[in-house]
Structure formats: C-alpha cells, structure tokens
Scaffold this motif. Structure first.
Motif, PDB file in Angstrom:
ATOM      1  N   ASP A 170       0.843  -1.185   0.000  1.00 29.62           N
ATOM      2  CA  ASP A 170       0.000   0.000   0.000  1.00 29.62           C
ATOM      3  C   ASP A 170       0.887   1.246   0.000  1.00 29.62           C
ATOM      4  O   ASP A 170       1.333   1.689   1.056  1.00 29.62           O
ATOM      5  CB  ASP A 170      -0.902  -0.011   1.231  1.00 29.62           C
TER       6      ASP A 170
ATOM      7  N   GLU B  65       0.122   4.294  -0.420  1.00 30.16           N
ATOM      8  CA  GLU B  65      -0.506   5.464   0.192  1.00 30.16           C
ATOM      9  C   GLU B  65      -0.100   5.625   1.648  1.00 30.16           C
ATOM     10  O   GLU B  65       0.038   6.739   2.132  1.00 30.16           O
ATOM     11  CB  GLU B  65      -2.022   5.378   0.077  1.00 30.16           C
ATOM     12  N   LEU B  66       0.075   4.515   2.353  1.00 31.64           N
ATOM     13  CA  LEU B  66       0.464   4.578   3.758  1.00 31.64           C
ATOM     14  C   LEU B  66       1.785   5.319   3.921  1.00 31.64           C
ATOM     15  O   LEU B  66       1.982   6.072   4.863  1.00 31.64           O
ATOM     16  CB  LEU B  66       0.571   3.169   4.350  1.00 31.64           C
TER      17      LEU B  66
ATOM     18  N   GLY C 146       3.023   7.325   1.457  1.00 27.81           N
ATOM     19  CA  GLY C 146       3.063   8.480   0.563  1.00 27.81           C
ATOM     20  C   GLY C 146       4.032   8.259  -0.581  1.00 27.81           C
ATOM     21  O   GLY C 146       4.687   9.187  -1.043  1.00 27.81           O
TER      22      GLY C 146
ATOM     23  N   GLU D  57       5.167   6.469  -4.499  1.00 25.45           N
ATOM     24  CA  GLU D  57       4.616   6.294  -5.845  1.00 25.45           C
ATOM     25  C   GLU D  57       4.139   4.864  -6.056  1.00 25.45           C
ATOM     26  O   GLU D  57       3.120   4.622  -6.679  1.00 25.45           O
ATOM     27  CB  GLU D  57       5.674   6.642  -6.893  1.00 25.45           C
ATOM     28  N   SER D  58       4.914   3.905  -5.566  1.00 23.91           N
ATOM     29  CA  SER D  58       4.556   2.492  -5.689  1.00 23.91           C
ATOM     30  C   SER D  58       5.267   1.725  -4.589  1.00 23.91           C
ATOM     31  O   SER D  58       6.181   2.240  -3.946  1.00 23.91           O
ATOM     32  CB  SER D  58       4.933   1.946  -7.072  1.00 23.91           C
TER      33      SER D  58
ATOM     34  N   TYR E  54       9.614   0.755  -1.148  1.00 23.24           N
ATOM     35  CA  TYR E  54       8.754   1.794  -1.711  1.00 23.24           C
ATOM     36  C   TYR E  54       9.567   2.739  -2.573  1.00 23.24           C
ATOM     37  O   TYR E  54      10.676   3.121  -2.200  1.00 23.24           O
ATOM     38  CB  TYR E  54       8.067   2.597  -0.600  1.00 23.24           C
TER      39      TYR E  54
ATOM     40  N   ASP F 180      -0.943   8.779   9.206  1.00 25.63           N
ATOM     41  CA  ASP F 180      -2.270   8.667   8.595  1.00 25.63           C
ATOM     42  C   ASP F 180      -3.298   8.944   9.689  1.00 25.63           C
ATOM     43  O   ASP F 180      -2.944   9.441  10.752  1.00 25.63           O
ATOM     44  CB  ASP F 180      -2.478   7.327   7.884  1.00 25.63           C
TER      45      ASP F 180
END
Length: 158
Positions: free
Chosen positions: A75, A77-78, A80, A82-83, A100, A122
């Motif tokens: 994930d 998004e956790l 921040g 790109e992938s 990441y 988050d």
C-alpha cells in the motif's frame, strides 16, 4: 386405528422430507469453497519488478540462503510513495520486507539519510520507523523479524 396409521404415515413422510432437506443442505455446504483458507497470489508489480534494485535485493537474499517470495503488492498510500511492494523472507508473512519508490524530490528521502528513520502519518498512525535508503527507494523491515539483523547487514552495502 385409521387415525393412528394416518398419523404414522404423515410422521413418516415429514421425517423423510426433513432427512432429505438436511442431506441436501449438507451437500451444499460440502460443495462450497472454503472461505477460511487465505488465497495467496503473487502479484507482479511492473513499476518495481523492472527495477534493478528489486532484482539485486531478491538475488542477494536468495544467494545468502533466505527463502524469498515473489513481490506482493504493498500500500504505497500509507508511506506516501509512488509504488510499493513487499517480499516475504523465510515465510514470515506478518513482517515482510517493504520496498517503496518515492519521487526523487521527496524531502523524506533526505530525512532517512540524516536520521535513519522515516516518519509516517495517517488517520490512526503517527510514528517513525527505522528505514534504509537506496536512490529513490526506502527499504523497511520490522525490527521484530527473526532475521532482521542478518537481512539489514546484507543490505548495508546495497
């Protein structure tokens, strides 16, 4: 006597119907796939699997005798990012190695260089985790992993 035999006949028919219904229900339950068993599928992540860093990580760990899974989707998004992807090392599903990819201009890359930690936030979390940087990648392995010291030592000169 007639009413007793009618009652017996009705009881026999009802009992037969109930047994038949129970048998069909049992068959339906047996035919259903088991939902309790987790389904594990390796997901190829093109954004990372084409990177030389992934290949280097995977081969280093494998050459040192670790059992390493195919990349699994993480994930981003956790963090921040790109992938992201994870690798299970020696079957440790709860504490995988996280990799990441961040934007080259992300300020947190220099934060990891300076402190050795990455700050993540988050709605429910606000913590610093020990991380390693390689180019625009952040590598994270939970310190509770049974092979933490060996893995991080292996990645020192990455």
């Amino acid at each position: 006597m007639k009413s007793a035999s009618k009652m017996f006949l009705m009881f026999t028919v009802i009992a037969g119907l109930l047994l038949s219904a129970c048998s069909e229900e049992k068959k339906e339950i047996e035919d259903k796939p088991e939902l309790d068993k987790p389904v594990e599928e390796a997901v190829k992540i093109p954004a990372l699997s084409d990177e030389g860093l992934f290949e280097d990580l995977h081969s280093r760990l494998t050459n040192e005798g670790f059992t390493v899974s195919e990349p699994l989707e993480a994930d981003p998004e956790l963090f921040g990012a790109e992938s992201g992807m994870t690798l299970q090392i020696n079957g440790e599903k709860l504490m995988p190695l996280h990799v990441y990819k961040f934007a080259d201009s992300d300020e947190r890359l220099s934060e990891v260089d300076e402190t050795g930690y990455l700050h993540i936030t988050d709605e429910t979390k606000n913590e610093r985790i020990a991380a390693k940087r390689k180019e625009s990648f952040i590598i994270y392995l939970h310190k509770g992993h049974p092979d933490y010291d060996e893995v991080m030592e292996l990645l020192e000169d990455l």
